[in-house]
Design an enzyme around this catalytic site. Structure first.
Site: not given
Length: 685
Positions: A512, A539
């Site tokens: 992230d 991600d």
């Protein structure tokens, strides 16, 4: 599913701000200078109130000042009109015109195609307006016979194509083939695919002064001919983190180098192979220059000469040569040497674009407020957050926070009531200025009120519209291996605003890394990142914003335990909005083959109304990308959302299939960068 909905395409109206005033008249006091709109600007000149700025009539020193070849010194386009340009079309129009012009570049201009070199004609001054003139992805070419050209106060950068010693792409910053009387002054040249400056094929009467040259394999080459005719002056240049040609001077009749600062910073990825090189039949005079950490700082061929005077060498090794007789530069032009010991500080503060060049008194008065940050106390503030705190609430104009090189271990938040903020590193490299912290989603808050959560873990949080960041690194260095017992999402940069421009930055983390969000689900939030790096593994580009990653490098990173597995994007796009677009970029990294997905759909909070979108187009994909590059997430199928590719290349690209949707040409025509950005044209400020 791919986005096939028909929407109007947004394109830019190409305009120029023109001041049609012959400088020969203004210099004589017959007219004053005032930029005005329209092609009939000449008729309005008598209403102007300010004198012509000195930079518009500036002339070169060094060999470019010598009267030769029918040209009495180098003064560029001072006998022509002043033209302010903000588009590639207008820059090319005036630079290639037969008439003299002073061309003021007042925006970031992206070359199309990448590598484009505008063919500048004689009698031109091309000058950046303060620090706002950026030429990205290409440069300038001066062909045989072109003369009396000044290229000044520009940032020319980022044509790099991912190959360090690139033999395939001749994408130079400034290239001359047979030109004469050229002055290159106060520019920042970096990160190109080939040379930063090439003075080739009998180009002569050239002066290169007060430039920053960095982040390149080949800095500055001179020669490419058997003829010994080139006369060149190279003074007050800061050349750092370049491997070779610093400069390489081949068959120059007279090469005068003085007060230059050559620097190889220890511990970086770039190591110098040599510094100043006198080749062939070159006669070189090398005076009062400062060499720090350079391998083989001064070398020469057996047929060349170097006369050294007053140079300083700190931490250098290898060859340091001189010998033979050269020439007396003062027999050609007058000059004054600065003390060698002062050269590093002089150039760190004085090389590169100046805010006072390319601007008038009126534009300076309206210029951005500037705040300075330095860990050593030499700025107004010692932390970035302190400078942000000093920005007045609801400020109506740009505030630039200039952050000097250093590592700033702190959390930075730009609140929503402080728009128009730029945070800009002032070092020669985006690696020089680092903002870093180590919170993760599961990190307990110090007040005992729980943990930070994913969004709250961000090192830098941007909640204000019209934010810009450039020439710095934003990082989250949370230690996953030491904290496997807590949630490990650790954001480096979170944006939840509209018109966020990330230019020439590194955003680095693991899981992230880059959260591109919006202030609320129903609000638009656009992010444009260019000429940058994003580093992560899971991600690591995610969120619901309308975000473009353009002309950048996405670096895949192994997990803390050495395994290779991850996802590049996790969009959570609202229906009828654009999601994440990766265009004209490179995806690579030191990870295992076929170990990474390009993306998966993030239906945040289980929201089935979302319609996540990632498009990856015209991008080089390494073998790390899976042959089936999209996957499901939390019970939501990627096939029910919008994931597609278009004309990608590289070992990780693949043909169209049910598991690998490809846009048609018609669909791709509505999924370009301009379609994502709408009515917003990101411009450096």
């Amino acid at each position: 599913m791919t986005d096939t909905r028909s929407k109007p395409r947004h394109r830019r109206r190409k305009t120029a701000l023109v001041a049609g005033i012959p400088l020969a008249l203004t210099a004589a006091g017959a007219l004053a200078y005032s930029p005005v709109f329209g092609d009939d600007a000449q008729s309005t000149a008598s209403a102007a109130t300010a004198a012509v700025p000195a930079w518009a009539t500036a002339t070169a020193d060094g060999f470019a000042s010598v009267n030769a070849l029918g040209q009495n010194g180098t003064y560029g386009g001072r006998d022509g009109q002043i033209v302010t340009v903000r588009t590639l079309a207008d820059l090319e129009k005036y630079a290639t015109a037969a008439e003299p012009y002073v061309i003021v570049v007042a925006a970031t201009i992206n070359m199309d195609p990448v590598g484009k070199e505008i063919k500048v004609q004689s009698n031109k001054t091309i000058v950046g307006s303060g620090t706002s003139g950026h030429i990205v992805g290409g440069g300038f070419f001066l062909g045989s016979g072109v003369h009396n050209v000044i290229i000044r106060n520009l940032t020319i950068r980022d044509a790099y194509q991912g190959v360090w010693n690139d033999k395939e792409h001749d994408f130079d910053g400034i290239q001359m083939d047979g030109a004469h009387h050229v002055w290159i002054d106060h520019n920042d040249l970096r990160h190109m695919a080939d040379g930063l400056i090439d003075v080739r094929k009998d180009s002569t009467y050239v002066t290169v002064s007060w430039n920053k040259m960095s982040q390149d394999n080949k800095a500055f080459g001179i020669g490419w001919t058997d003829n010994v005719v080139t006369d060149i002056t190279i003074h007050h240049n800061w050349i750092r983190e370049t491997e070779q040609r610093n400069p390489s001077t081949d068959n120059a009749a007279h090469a005068h180098l003085y007060n230059n600062f050559l620097e190889d910073v220890a511990g970086t990825d770039i190591t110098s192979s040599y510094g100043n090189y006198s080749r062939g039949a070159t006669k070189m005079v090398l005076e009062n220059s400062y060499f720090q950490g350079i391998n083989n700082p001064v070398i020469k061929d057996s047929t060349a000469t170097i006369v050294q005077k007053g140079n300083t060498f700190v931490g250098t090794s290898g060859r340091n040569e001189s010998g033979g007789t050269a020439f007396d530069p003062k027999s050609y032009y007058a000059y004054t040497l600065d003390a060698t010991a002062n050269v590093p500080s002089l150039l760190k503060s004085g090389a590169g674009p100046r805010s006072s060049i390319g601007t008038t008194a009126s534009t300076l008065a309206a210029a951005a407020t500037t705040l300075t940050v330095a860990k050593d106390g030499s700025g107004q503030y010692t932390t970035v957050q302190a400078a942000v705190n000093a920005v007045p609430a609801n400020n109506a104009s740009r505030v630039v926070i200039q952050v000097k090189p250093g590592t700033y271990r702190e959390l930075v938040k730009v609140p929503s009531n402080k728009p128009h903020v730029t945070i800009q590193g002032t070092g020669g490299s985006r690696k020089d200025t680092v903002i870093v912290y180590n919170n993760a989603s599961g990190t307990p808050k110090p007040d005992g009120s729980g943990t930070y959560g994913t969004g709250g873990s961000a090192t830098v949080a941007v909640e204000a519209d019209d934010f810009q960041a450039r020439n710095l690194t934003i990082s989250n260095d949370f230690d996953e291996a030491a904290h496997t017992d807590i949630a490990q999402q650790a954001v480096a940069l979170r944006t939840s605003a509209d018109k966020v421009f990330l230019d020439g930055v590194i955003v680095s983390g693991d899981q992230d890394t880059l959260l591109v969000d919006t202030a609320a689900k129903e609000k638009l939030g656009r992010v444009y990142m260019t000429n940058s790096y994003v580093i992560g593994n899971v991600d690591f580009i995610f969120g619901r914003a309308t975000a473009v990653i353009d002309k950048s490098v996405i670096t895949l990173k192994k997990r803390y335990n050495g395994t290779s597995a991850g996802y590049v994007t996790a969009p959570s796009t609202a229906a009828d909005r654009k999601g994440i677009l990766i265009a004209n970029s490179t995806v690579n990294g030191d990870v295992s083959a076929a170990s990474f997905y390009l993306g998966r759909p993030w239906h945040a909070g289980g929201d089935a109304s979302l319609d996540p979108q990632t498009t990856v187009r015209n991008t080089s994909l390494s073998s790390a990308i899976k042959s089936t590059p999209w996957t499901d997430m939390s019970g939501f199928s990627w096939k029910a959302d919008r994931f597609a590719e278009y004309k990608n290349t590289g070992a990780g690209s693949g043909a169209a299939s049910s598991d690998r949707p490809q846009l048609t040409d018609a669909q791709a025509a509505n999924q370009e960068v301009a379609d994502w950005l709408g009515d917003w044209t990101p411009t450096a400020a």
